[in-house]
Design an enzyme around this catalytic site. Sequence first.
Site, PDB file in Angstrom:
ATOM      1  N   GLU A  58      -8.532  30.948   3.298  1.00  0.00           N
ATOM      2  CA  GLU A  58      -7.246  30.456   3.822  1.00  0.00           C
ATOM      3  C   GLU A  58      -6.062  31.220   3.231  1.00  0.00           C
ATOM      4  O   GLU A  58      -6.071  31.586   2.066  1.00  0.00           O
ATOM      5  CB  GLU A  58      -7.069  28.959   3.521  1.00  0.00           C
ATOM      6  CG  GLU A  58      -8.147  28.065   4.103  1.00  0.00           C
ATOM      7  CD  GLU A  58      -8.218  28.072   5.623  1.00  0.00           C
ATOM      8  OE1 GLU A  58      -7.341  28.660   6.273  1.00  0.00           O
ATOM      9  OE2 GLU A  58      -9.185  27.505   6.159  1.00  0.00           O
ATOM     10  N   ARG A 297       4.585  38.903  12.998  1.00  0.00           N
ATOM     11  CA  ARG A 297       3.257  38.985  12.372  1.00  0.00           C
ATOM     12  C   ARG A 297       2.481  40.079  13.089  1.00  0.00           C
ATOM     13  O   ARG A 297       2.417  40.088  14.331  1.00  0.00           O
ATOM     14  CB  ARG A 297       2.611  37.616  12.511  1.00  0.00           C
ATOM     15  CG  ARG A 297       1.317  37.439  11.803  1.00  0.00           C
ATOM     16  CD  ARG A 297       1.486  37.276  10.308  1.00  0.00           C
ATOM     17  NE  ARG A 297       0.249  36.721   9.774  1.00  0.00           N
ATOM     18  CZ  ARG A 297      -0.846  37.444   9.591  1.00  0.00           C
ATOM     19  NH1 ARG A 297      -0.856  38.743   9.853  1.00  0.00           N
ATOM     20  NH2 ARG A 297      -1.944  36.859   9.146  1.00  0.00           N
TER      21      ARG A 297
HETATM   22  O1  GFB Z   1       0.379  33.005   5.153  1.00  0.00           O
HETATM   23  P1  GFB Z   1      -0.574  33.229   6.237  1.00  0.00           P
HETATM   24  O2  GFB Z   1      -1.794  32.413   6.211  1.00  0.00           O
HETATM   25  O3  GFB Z   1       0.128  33.101   7.642  1.00  0.00           O
HETATM   26  O4  GFB Z   1      -0.998  34.746   6.150  1.00  0.00           O
HETATM   27  P2  GFB Z   1      -0.484  33.209   9.118  1.00  0.00           P
HETATM   28  C1  GFB Z   1      -0.113  35.750   6.348  1.00  0.00           C
HETATM   29  C2  GFB Z   1       0.080  36.547   5.073  1.00  0.00           C
HETATM   30  O5  GFB Z   1       0.431  37.875   5.448  1.00  0.00           O
HETATM   31  C3  GFB Z   1       1.213  36.026   4.215  1.00  0.00           C
HETATM   32  C4  GFB Z   1       1.562  38.307   4.751  1.00  0.00           C
HETATM   33  O6  GFB Z   1       0.818  35.106   3.262  1.00  0.00           O
HETATM   34  C5  GFB Z   1       1.783  37.296   3.640  1.00  0.00           C
HETATM   35  O7  GFB Z   1       1.037  37.691   2.516  1.00  0.00           O
HETATM   36  N1  GFB Z   1       2.699  38.309   5.682  1.00  0.00           N
HETATM   37  C6  GFB Z   1       2.721  37.945   6.978  1.00  0.00           C
HETATM   38  C7  GFB Z   1       3.933  38.675   5.352  1.00  0.00           C
HETATM   39  N2  GFB Z   1       3.938  38.083   7.491  1.00  0.00           N
HETATM   40  C8  GFB Z   1       4.726  38.540   6.504  1.00  0.00           C
HETATM   41  C9  GFB Z   1       6.111  38.868   6.411  1.00  0.00           C
HETATM   42  O8  GFB Z   1       6.886  38.758   7.339  1.00  0.00           O
HETATM   43  N3  GFB Z   1       6.556  39.277   5.198  1.00  0.00           N
HETATM   44  C10 GFB Z   1       5.745  39.393   4.121  1.00  0.00           C
HETATM   45  N4  GFB Z   1       6.286  39.799   2.970  1.00  0.00           N
HETATM   46  N5  GFB Z   1       4.436  39.106   4.178  1.00  0.00           N
HETATM   47  C11 GFB Z   1      -3.112  33.588   9.544  1.00  0.00           C
HETATM   48  C12 GFB Z   1      -4.118  33.533   8.413  1.00  0.00           C
HETATM   49  O9  GFB Z   1      -1.874  33.933   8.948  1.00  0.00           O
HETATM   50  O10 GFB Z   1      -3.418  34.629  10.423  1.00  0.00           O
HETATM   51  C13 GFB Z   1      -5.515  33.493   8.936  1.00  0.00           C
HETATM   52  O11 GFB Z   1      -3.914  32.386   7.637  1.00  0.00           O
HETATM   53  C14 GFB Z   1      -5.749  34.673   9.886  1.00  0.00           C
HETATM   54  O12 GFB Z   1      -6.410  33.592   7.854  1.00  0.00           O
HETATM   55  C15 GFB Z   1      -4.710  34.623  11.002  1.00  0.00           C
HETATM   56  O13 GFB Z   1      -5.657  35.876   9.153  1.00  0.00           O
HETATM   57  C16 GFB Z   1      -4.848  35.809  11.949  1.00  0.00           C
HETATM   58  O14 GFB Z   1      -0.747  31.873   9.700  1.00  0.00           O
HETATM   59  O15 GFB Z   1       0.488  34.085   9.829  1.00  0.00           O
END
Ligand code: GFB
Length: 435
Positions: A58, A297
Amino acid sequence: MNIWTVLHVLFVIACIDLRFTECKTKQDSAFDVGVNDAPEFKESKPVRYLLYNVNPGEGFNLRRDVYIRVANLVKLLNDDEPWALVLPPWGRIYHWQTREISQIKLPWSLFFDLESLRRHIPVLEFEEFLAVSEKPVIDEIYYLQRYKEGWTKWEEKMDILECLEKHGYSKGKDGRWHHWFFGYGDDVYANKFECMSYMGHAGFIKPFLMHNISGSRSVMLDRAETLLHDHFGQKRSWEGRRSMVYAKHLRDIGDNFREKYLGSTDKKDKTVLDDWTKMKKKHGDAKGGPYLAIHLRRKDYLYAHGGEIPSIQLVPKKVKSILKKHKLKKVFIATDAPNEEYEYLKQEFGEKVEVYRFKPTPEEHEKYKDGGVAIIDQWICAHARYFIGSYVSTFSFRIQEEREILGFEPEMTFNRLCNDDSDTCEQPSKWTIKY
Ligand code: GFB
């Protein structure tokens, strides 16, 4: 950990234990909770510790949602006996891919304001828990799992059953249970481990914790994402969310960036922050800085949700029409996209639009890690006049919540870009704040 931290923790634990209001110091706001409104315990009960862990796959932002569910379980437990929540150290998160910096054993204080968390429930860092424990032991661990037969009808139930999946815990010859334990596995162990099939809200496990295993001082629930919200979208879950104020050092970096590049300050933009327990903003109270922010994203999202998001080529065109409508000229982009994609976007916006991205200095990155940089991005997005998120991204959801706390009009928050074939796709659900 230095001796003062250890002494402070011991002092604080004594205060939960004895409910001595006169124990309070300025730092002890954790223990303001319940001082006025908690029922009196008939006899003094020793504090018990709840630990938890989440499925390793997660991401950062879903984990923050799991915190709210577990925190509110601790809140419920504290109606009857004193419990403190041990915060699971951050680390080994799939998306934190900057390999050059060490990203394990990270304390919550790196990302969040502990005093604010403590205005909701008593919390301790994992190292503080170790410091107050005679031995580095967790008495019992329950690994929450599904039911083997699946489910045909929804009913709340829990049963200790055979383990159905690989869980990473192993019993040593010494009879102790061993695990990676957030990187502390060489020292920490558990006395008991069981798998528990579970279907239910977080509060459903309260009687089990209180009565079935009343002799255990510390209990860990692994795979805590299995616990459902007791009050999703309601006042209590918003309280948990509101208590998750970002650490001041991260807010400060975001605020300096807003002022320097985006012409945005709290006073002008009506986003002044107060103690969350006293803040009650109405929709429309916040104006926001003179910029549009977009969370774009990319990376693994293209495989997971490619059909729902626009191609990088069409992003500037779609955003420009919104800029025009809101008479804005600046765009802040928060993204996990590689630099080439960002540079391409910047160029495609053309000269009339100023485009910004937050780039930490190497020292900032080393210090605050990928999680801290993500929070700074989220903080800047949260203060924009208009926000566009990514389809079902938990990263975007956390920004939307922050904007609800600050008091933006929902129309300026719950937005996303449609794919290349449409401009009228379903927009995000408006999960508005409840007080
Ligand atoms: O937080 P998170 O679960 O959101 O995962 P989603 C995205 C991670 O990518 C963040 C990086 O914790 C950051 O480390 N990240 C994404 C970013 N967008 C940004 C941004 O704008 N700035 C920065 N600094 N970092 C889901 C995942 O991600 O996406 C699932 O939880 C799977 O496991 C799915 O990968 C496709 O909900 O966007």
